[in-house]
Design a protein around this motif. Structure first.
Motif, PDB file in Angstrom:
ATOM      1  N   GLU A 127       0.815  -1.216   0.000  1.00 22.02           N
ATOM      2  CA  GLU A 127       0.000   0.000   0.000  1.00 22.02           C
ATOM      3  C   GLU A 127       0.846   1.263   0.000  1.00 22.02           C
ATOM      4  OE1 GLU A 127      -3.280  -0.158  -0.342  1.00 22.02           O
ATOM      5  OE2 GLU A 127      -3.052  -2.339  -0.388  1.00 22.02           O
ATOM      6  N   GLN A 128       2.140   1.116   0.219  1.00 15.54           N
ATOM      7  CA  GLN A 128       3.008   2.296   0.297  1.00 15.54           C
ATOM      8  C   GLN A 128       3.240   2.909  -1.078  1.00 15.54           C
ATOM      9  OE1 GLN A 128       6.328   0.342   2.083  1.00 15.54           O
ATOM     10  NE2 GLN A 128       6.022   1.300   4.075  1.00 15.54           N
ATOM     11  N   SER A 129       3.464   4.202  -1.070  1.00 15.88           N
ATOM     12  CA  SER A 129       3.826   4.892  -2.306  1.00 15.88           C
ATOM     13  C   SER A 129       5.262   4.545  -2.691  1.00 15.88           C
ATOM     14  CB  SER A 129       3.701   6.409  -2.104  1.00 15.88           C
ATOM     15  OG  SER A 129       4.288   7.100  -3.197  1.00 15.88           O
ATOM     16  N   LEU A 130       5.492   4.411  -3.973  1.00 17.11           N
ATOM     17  CA  LEU A 130       6.841   4.142  -4.476  1.00 17.11           C
ATOM     18  C   LEU A 130       7.404   5.365  -5.199  1.00 17.11           C
ATOM     19  CD1 LEU A 130       6.429   0.501  -5.888  1.00 17.11           C
ATOM     20  CD2 LEU A 130       7.138   1.226  -3.602  1.00 17.11           C
ATOM     21  N   GLY A 131       6.840   6.507  -4.900  1.00 22.34           N
ATOM     22  CA  GLY A 131       7.245   7.711  -5.605  1.00 22.34           C
ATOM     23  C   GLY A 131       8.631   8.191  -5.225  1.00 22.34           C
ATOM     24  N   ALA A 132       9.424   8.559  -6.222  1.00 17.60           N
ATOM     25  CA  ALA A 132      10.743   9.180  -6.058  1.00 17.60           C
ATOM     26  C   ALA A 132      11.208   9.602  -7.442  1.00 17.60           C
ATOM     27  CB  ALA A 132      11.737   8.218  -5.427  1.00 17.60           C
ATOM     28  N   ASP A 133      12.210  10.474  -7.480  1.00 21.26           N
ATOM     29  CA  ASP A 133      12.730  10.877  -8.787  1.00 21.26           C
ATOM     30  C   ASP A 133      13.350   9.691  -9.528  1.00 21.26           C
ATOM     31  OD1 ASP A 133      11.944  13.480  -8.351  1.00 21.26           O
ATOM     32  OD2 ASP A 133      13.877  14.085  -7.506  1.00 21.26           O
ATOM     33  N   VAL A 134      14.041   8.837  -8.780  1.00 20.79           N
ATOM     34  CA  VAL A 134      14.627   7.619  -9.342  1.00 20.79           C
ATOM     35  C   VAL A 134      14.425   6.488  -8.344  1.00 20.79           C
ATOM     36  CG1 VAL A 134      16.733   6.460 -10.164  1.00 20.79           C
ATOM     37  CG2 VAL A 134      16.392   8.895 -10.628  1.00 20.79           C
ATOM     38  N   VAL A 135      14.064   5.323  -8.831  1.00 18.50           N
ATOM     39  CA  VAL A 135      13.911   4.138  -7.979  1.00 18.50           C
ATOM     40  C   VAL A 135      15.059   3.183  -8.281  1.00 18.50           C
ATOM     41  CG1 VAL A 135      12.447   2.174  -7.376  1.00 18.50           C
ATOM     42  CG2 VAL A 135      11.416   4.394  -7.925  1.00 18.50           C
ATOM     43  N   VAL A 136      15.684   2.650  -7.236  1.00 20.27           N
ATOM     44  CA  VAL A 136      16.800   1.723  -7.375  1.00 20.27           C
ATOM     45  C   VAL A 136      16.314   0.317  -7.041  1.00 20.27           C
ATOM     46  CG1 VAL A 136      19.103   1.097  -6.567  1.00 20.27           C
ATOM     47  CG2 VAL A 136      18.471   3.517  -6.791  1.00 20.27           C
ATOM     48  N   LEU A 144      18.946 -15.965  -8.529  1.00 19.47           N
ATOM     49  CA  LEU A 144      17.559 -16.409  -8.630  1.00 19.47           C
ATOM     50  C   LEU A 144      17.454 -17.595  -9.591  1.00 19.47           C
ATOM     51  CD1 LEU A 144      14.574 -15.750  -7.896  1.00 19.47           C
ATOM     52  CD2 LEU A 144      14.521 -14.331  -9.952  1.00 19.47           C
ATOM     53  N   SER A 145      16.734 -18.641  -9.147  1.00 18.46           N
ATOM     54  CA  SER A 145      16.559 -19.816  -9.999  1.00 18.46           C
ATOM     55  C   SER A 145      15.094 -20.163 -10.221  1.00 18.46           C
ATOM     56  CB  SER A 145      17.292 -21.032  -9.415  1.00 18.46           C
ATOM     57  OG  SER A 145      16.841 -21.298  -8.099  1.00 18.46           O
ATOM     58  N   GLY A 146      14.261 -19.985  -9.179  1.00 12.16           N
ATOM     59  CA  GLY A 146      12.843 -20.288  -9.325  1.00 12.16           C
ATOM     60  C   GLY A 146      12.041 -19.063  -9.730  1.00 12.16           C
ATOM     61  N   GLN A 147      10.736 -19.236  -9.770  1.00  9.73           N
ATOM     62  CA  GLN A 147       9.843 -18.144 -10.144  1.00  9.73           C
ATOM     63  C   GLN A 147       9.759 -17.104  -9.027  1.00  9.73           C
ATOM     64  OE1 GLN A 147       7.760 -18.110 -13.323  1.00  9.73           O
ATOM     65  NE2 GLN A 147       9.645 -19.274 -13.651  1.00  9.73           N
ATOM     66  N   VAL A 148       9.606 -15.850  -9.410  1.00  7.31           N
ATOM     67  CA  VAL A 148       9.470 -14.764  -8.441  1.00  7.31           C
ATOM     68  C   VAL A 148       8.091 -14.859  -7.776  1.00  7.31           C
ATOM     69  CG1 VAL A 148       9.407 -12.270  -8.157  1.00  7.31           C
ATOM     70  CG2 VAL A 148      11.007 -13.293  -9.784  1.00  7.31           C
ATOM     71  N   ARG A 149       8.073 -14.713  -6.451  1.00  9.67           N
ATOM     72  CA  ARG A 149       6.811 -14.845  -5.711  1.00  9.67           C
ATOM     73  C   ARG A 149       6.708 -13.769  -4.632  1.00  9.67           C
ATOM     74  NH1 ARG A 149       8.588 -20.166  -6.456  1.00  9.67           N
ATOM     75  NH2 ARG A 149       7.141 -21.499  -7.631  1.00  9.67           N
ATOM     76  N   GLY A 150       5.537 -13.726  -4.016  1.00  9.92           N
ATOM     77  CA  GLY A 150       5.312 -12.909  -2.837  1.00  9.92           C
ATOM     78  C   GLY A 150       5.515 -11.427  -3.054  1.00  9.92           C
ATOM     79  N   ASP A 151       6.108 -10.783  -2.033  1.00  9.78           N
ATOM     80  CA  ASP A 151       6.328  -9.338  -2.094  1.00  9.78           C
ATOM     81  C   ASP A 151       7.239  -8.942  -3.247  1.00  9.78           C
ATOM     82  OD1 ASP A 151       4.669  -8.777   0.030  1.00  9.78           O
ATOM     83  OD2 ASP A 151       6.287  -8.686   1.516  1.00  9.78           O
ATOM     84  N   TYR A 152       8.185  -9.817  -3.598  1.00 10.24           N
ATOM     85  CA  TYR A 152       9.068  -9.511  -4.721  1.00 10.24           C
ATOM     86  C   TYR A 152       8.244  -9.349  -6.008  1.00 10.24           C
ATOM     87  CZ  TYR A 152      13.216 -10.711  -1.968  1.00 10.24           C
ATOM     88  OH  TYR A 152      14.213 -10.727  -1.026  1.00 10.24           O
ATOM     89  N   ARG A 153       7.348 -10.272  -6.240  1.00 10.26           N
ATOM     90  CA  ARG A 153       6.518 -10.214  -7.442  1.00 10.26           C
ATOM     91  C   ARG A 153       5.628  -8.972  -7.425  1.00 10.26           C
ATOM     92  NH1 ARG A 153       5.041 -14.082 -11.210  1.00 10.26           N
ATOM     93  NH2 ARG A 153       3.100 -13.663 -12.322  1.00 10.26           N
ATOM     94  N   ASP A 154       5.056  -8.686  -6.281  1.00 12.96           N
ATOM     95  CA  ASP A 154       4.192  -7.516  -6.160  1.00 12.96           C
ATOM     96  C   ASP A 154       4.983  -6.238  -6.426  1.00 12.96           C
ATOM     97  OD1 ASP A 154       1.503  -6.348  -5.120  1.00 12.96           O
ATOM     98  OD2 ASP A 154       3.029  -5.310  -3.917  1.00 12.96           O
ATOM     99  N   ALA A 155       6.173  -6.145  -5.826  1.00 12.39           N
ATOM    100  CA  ALA A 155       6.994  -4.950  -5.991  1.00 12.39           C
ATOM    101  C   ALA A 155       7.426  -4.771  -7.446  1.00 12.39           C
ATOM    102  CB  ALA A 155       8.222  -5.023  -5.087  1.00 12.39           C
ATOM    103  N   ILE A 156       7.795  -5.867  -8.098  1.00  9.60           N
ATOM    104  CA  ILE A 156       8.211  -5.788  -9.502  1.00  9.60           C
ATOM    105  C   ILE A 156       7.075  -5.266 -10.373  1.00  9.60           C
ATOM    106  CG2 ILE A 156       8.784  -7.196 -11.523  1.00  9.60           C
ATOM    107  CD1 ILE A 156      10.498  -8.929  -9.602  1.00  9.60           C
ATOM    108  N   LYS A 157       5.889  -5.794 -10.168  1.00 11.15           N
ATOM    109  CA  LYS A 157       4.744  -5.349 -10.972  1.00 11.15           C
ATOM    110  C   LYS A 157       4.457  -3.869 -10.751  1.00 11.15           C
ATOM    111  CE  LYS A 157       2.305  -9.707 -11.631  1.00 11.15           C
ATOM    112  NZ  LYS A 157       1.030 -10.438 -11.462  1.00 11.15           N
ATOM    113  N   ARG A 158       4.589  -3.416  -9.518  1.00 11.67           N
ATOM    114  CA  ARG A 158       4.334  -2.011  -9.241  1.00 11.67           C
ATOM    115  C   ARG A 158       5.411  -1.111  -9.845  1.00 11.67           C
ATOM    116  NH1 ARG A 158       3.532  -0.877  -3.167  1.00 11.67           N
ATOM    117  NH2 ARG A 158       2.774   1.111  -3.991  1.00 11.67           N
ATOM    118  N   LEU A 159       6.666  -1.554  -9.772  1.00 18.59           N
ATOM    119  CA  LEU A 159       7.748  -0.763 -10.364  1.00 18.59           C
ATOM    120  C   LEU A 159       7.536  -0.584 -11.866  1.00 18.59           C
ATOM    121  CD1 LEU A 159      11.117  -1.929  -8.730  1.00 18.59           C
ATOM    122  CD2 LEU A 159       9.678   0.007  -8.136  1.00 18.59           C
TER     123      LEU A 159
END
Length: 516
Positions: free
Chosen positions: A117-126, A134-149
């Motif tokens: 629910e947090q904002s990801l706003g910034a001039d640049v995101v790292v 990484l060998s398996g499929q991305v899951r959980g918070d990682y997957r959520d964060a990637i989609k939002r980025l």
């Protein structure tokens, strides 16, 4: 393509070996390498986005997260507004990554757990969430964060590799960050430069972090990025007393009903790339068009019911190109059979490849060099692999298919691996000749248009005719072709690019290489 990038390309495991040797044999502390990496990322951000005042760093586990914490620390000390979201609990960090987190805390950086629910706003995101392990499929918070980025307007700078992208294959593992810039370290990962890799890594920046050359000698790379500096001395400037016989004679075979353009484009590119003489075997109805478009080229017609006489036509030829516009009917099959019965270096393209997939026995016992030039669909038919399998690991598909084609050829093939070359087209074209792989990172989506492969086959044929060994001819041709497309697109844009626009630019680039 960034010309400062190294030529050697590595798998994730090879880069881990380089890292291990640098730390344990050269005595460079791991935390020092992490700090150097962070400095490189921050300086890259300042260079690409000089007006940026705020950074948001997403940190995961392991050394990739550690790099992110150090980026945040240095950014804070440099006066930037910076905050960190932890996608992995810092309490689980170890070693250098834990030390980096502690340094970040001590620097007063605001660090909070990731929340969807947090904002990801910034001039640049790292992006420092997931590294090369990484060998398996991305899951959980990682997957959520990637989609939002991937839905942010803010640009993303990826640390070492976009999170979720496989370092070895360039394939997203369920989800992957689409970065504007990726800063890679120590060893350049081969997956960044082929398949889907270029789509996700954006602009690629590399820094070896001061690792000594001796480290690289301990982990040899079997994959090399093609660059024009490698071509020095491959072709010599022409003698003032040279004549056309010095530069080879290419025989091109194709141009079935309704497809005269394919063989004409191949012939035109061959004559522009220095072949002394070019002869085309095609349908009678296409000879007038050939003479009008390219009067320097000789033309011969054959019909399906006549003896083709290719054994006589091939006499004295230095290379053959078979396939552009060949078709898959009786005419095309007869010409392919007759051509493969002649011992002469040959480039197989387009419908020649499709016919071979139905009649692999035609390859049996050939002693002369063969260059196969499939796109993924043609390779699927040749190898029996499906297209997703090929695209999910282009390197493995290349090696497996080469082994299979070598088996078709049979006798003599195992002793002359470098004479059997497989060129897999697509983003990050790959070329394999039994041991080493060459990767062409140049080229652009504007090349996704009919005729591009025909032009490439003619270039390869011309270089073969001038005496280049097959692996070298395929590499030089791939680079000339792709870089010429980049030059044309730079001034005119990608949409509407025509294959024939590349031909004069290829000629210019070839002459520049020979002259330098």
């Amino acid at each position: 393509m960034n010309k400062s990038l190294p030529e050697s390309l590595y798998t994730a495991e090879q880069v881990r070996q380089l890292d291990h040797v640098a730390i344990h044999q050269q005595g460079i502390p791991g935390f020092e390498l992490m700090t150097r990496a962070a400095r490189t990322v921050l300086s890259t951000i300042v260079r690409y986005w000089p007006e940026a005042g705020t950074l948001l760093v997403l940190c995961g586990a392991g050394n990739n997260g550690g790099d992110g914490y150090m980026v945040a620390k240095l950014a804070k000390e440099g006066g930037l507004g910076v905050s960190v979201l932890t996608v992995k609990n810092p309490a689980e960090l170890k070693g250098d990554a834990l030390t980096a987190w502690q340094a970040c805390v001590e620097a007063g950086v605001v660090i909070r757990p990731y929340d969807s629910e947090q904002s990801l706003g910034a001039d640049v995101v790292v992006d420092a969430m997931l590294g090369t392990g990484l060998s398996g499929q991305v899951r959980g918070d990682y997957r959520d964060a990637i989609k939002r980025l991937n839905h942010l307007e803010s640009p993303v700078c990826a640390v070492d590799i976009p999170s979720g992208l496989c370092a070895d294959t360039g394939v997203p593992l369920g989800a992957a960050v689409k970065a504007k810039v990726t800063v890679s370290f120590i060893g350049l990962k081969r997956g960044l430069m082929t398949g889907f890799g270029p789509e996700y890594c954006g602009e690629l920046v590399f820094n070896d972090l001061g690792v000594p050359e001796a480290v690289y000698q301990t982990v040899p790379s079997d994959c090399r990025r093609i660059s024009p500096g490698q071509f020095r001395g491959w072709l010599s400037p022409r003698s003032r007393v040279a004549h056309k016989g010095d530069f080879g004679h290419v025989l091109l075979i194709g141009g079935n009903k309704g497809m005269p353009g394919a063989i004409i484009m191949a012939a035109e590119s061959a004559i522009h790339c220095g072949a002394g003489r070019v002869t085309v075997v095609t349908r009678k109805r296409h000879l007038a068009a050939l003479a009008v478009r390219c009067p320097e080229v000789m033309g011969v017609s054959v019909s399906v019911n006549s003896r083709s006489g290719l054994d006589a036509l091939a006499e004295g030829k230095n290379a053959m190109v078979i396939g552009p516009g060949l078709g898959r009917d009786d005419w095309g099959l007869k010409l392919l059979k007759d051509a493969l019965a002649v011992e002469c270096p040959v480039v197989l393209d387009a419908d020649a490849l499709n016919l071979i997939s139905d009649h692999p026995q035609l390859l049996n016992g050939r002693k002369s060099p063969i260059i196969f030039t499939p796109h993924p669909g043609e390779l699927a038919r040749l190898s029996g692999l499906d297209i997703p399998t090929i695209q999910n690991n282009r390197f493995a598909a290349l090696v497996d298919s080469h082994r299979q084609l070598t088996a078709f050829i049979g006798e003599h093939a195992a002793q002359r691996q470098r004479d059997i070359v497989l060129l897999l087209k697509g983003a990050g074209t790959l070329i394999f000749a039994g041991q080493n792989t060459a990767l062409c990172p140049d080229g652009n989506p504007g090349m996704a248009v009919a005729g591009m492969g025909d032009v490439l086959s003619g270039v390869i044929g011309a270089l073969l005719a001038q005496g280049l060994e097959p692996f070298k001819a395929a590499q030089m041709a791939a680079w000339l072709h792709a870089s010429a497309a980049d030059e044309v697109v730079a001034s005119q844009g990608q949409t509407g690019l025509r294959a024939t626009e590349l031909i004069p630019v290829i000629r210019q680039r070839l002459n520049f290489i020979i002259g330098h």
